[in-house]
Write an enzyme that holds these catalytic residues in place. Structure first.
Site, PDB file in Angstrom:
ATOM      1  N   ASP A 158      10.408 -52.474  23.112  1.00  0.00           N
ATOM      2  CA  ASP A 158      10.855 -53.847  23.365  1.00  0.00           C
ATOM      3  C   ASP A 158      11.926 -54.179  22.331  1.00  0.00           C
ATOM      4  O   ASP A 158      12.645 -53.297  21.871  1.00  0.00           O
ATOM      5  CB  ASP A 158       9.670 -54.811  23.311  1.00  0.00           C
ATOM      6  CG  ASP A 158       9.852 -56.003  24.246  1.00  0.00           C
ATOM      7  OD1 ASP A 158      10.887 -56.675  24.127  1.00  0.00           O
ATOM      8  OD2 ASP A 158       8.979 -56.252  25.090  1.00  0.00           O
ATOM      9  N   HIS A 192      15.524 -52.879  22.519  1.00  0.00           N
ATOM     10  CA  HIS A 192      16.396 -53.835  23.180  1.00  0.00           C
ATOM     11  C   HIS A 192      17.289 -54.577  22.209  1.00  0.00           C
ATOM     12  O   HIS A 192      17.822 -55.630  22.548  1.00  0.00           O
ATOM     13  CB  HIS A 192      15.549 -54.835  23.980  1.00  0.00           C
ATOM     14  CG  HIS A 192      14.674 -54.195  25.009  1.00  0.00           C
ATOM     15  ND1 HIS A 192      13.634 -54.857  25.630  1.00  0.00           N
ATOM     16  CD2 HIS A 192      14.672 -52.940  25.531  1.00  0.00           C
ATOM     17  CE1 HIS A 192      13.025 -54.040  26.477  1.00  0.00           C
ATOM     18  NE2 HIS A 192      13.636 -52.876  26.435  1.00  0.00           N
TER      19      HIS A 192
END
Length: 236
Positions: free
Chosen positions: A210, A233
């Site tokens: 993430d 990300h």
């Protein structure tokens, strides 16, 4: 110059251990489930106003979960020196519904040097990816309403959810931190910052499924420098 710097840090850490009261978790019975031993060492360090060190020798230490409260702590200079690995339970149900595996709340002047946190999140990720009804998961290391935190040289592996969390904190410095989880691991943000100010992250690398660093509402005065991110990300 780098060799001189490393040697200086080594001798400094030795001097800190020698000069300050030191509480070795093995002296408090750290064996199969080490949660009680860690909390007993924390209680001993909190009982003194002198700068103190909690020492975790080499080895693997299973902790079900641990809550380090600063509400009655007299000490504002506790160093946690970790030369071993802290391991979460392999059964994700043991900590998956409590929010945080290692939780510090209302603490001041806590420093963590070295060590590895193994969140053992693989089975929970598989459960989530299968679409089954699973626990949300636990953040590996969380600080709430805390001040003047330092983390240096920590490694966080395979957290169930967030690896490191700051919520309602002031003045935190993270350096030489390494976070590692696969690119397909859900909700495993590397460092999450919420309602906190004065957080600095330098010379670190985050590989996760993430956000490498996620910045929530109320975050201000952040400094991020020389951060490697991937997979992940980015900073969002």
């Amino acid at each position: 110059m780098m060799r001189i710097h490393i040697l200086s840090l080594f001798y400094y850490s030795r001097l800190v251990l020698a000069a300050n009261p030191t509480y070795n978790v093995q002296s408090y019975g750290a064996k199969s489930d080490c949660s009680k031993a860690f909390l007993s060492a924390w209680g001993a360090a909190c009982a003194t106003t002198a700068a103190a060190t909690i020492y975790v020798p080499p080895g693997r230490y299973l902790l079900r979960n641990a809550y380090f409260s600063g509400s009655l702590c007299k000490n504002t200079a506790i160093t946690i020196r970790i030369d071993g690995t802290l391991v979460a339970p392999s059964d994700y149900n043991a900590i998956g519904n409590i929010g945080s595996w290692l939780k510090f709340e209302r603490v001041t002047g806590v420093s963590i040097y070295g060590g590895t946190l193994d969140g053992q999140g693989t089975k929970l990720w598989a459960c989530k990816n299968s679409g089954n009804n699973c626990p949300k998961g636990a953040t590996s290391l969380a600080f709430y309403n805390s001040n003047n935190i330092r983390i240096n040289g920590l490694v966080s592996l395979n957290s169930q959810m967030f690896h490191i969390l700051f919520d309602g904190c002031r003045n935190a410095n993270l350096a030489n931190v390494r976070v590692s989880a696969p690119g397909n691991s859900p909700n495993t943000d590397g460092i999450h910052i919420h309602q906190s100010s004065g957080v600095t992250i330098i010379n670190s690398h985050i590989a996760t499924g993430d956000d490498c660093v996620s910045i929530g509402p109320g975050a201000s005065n952040l400094w991020i420098e020389n951060l490697g991110c991937g997979p992940g990300h980015g900073i969002r």
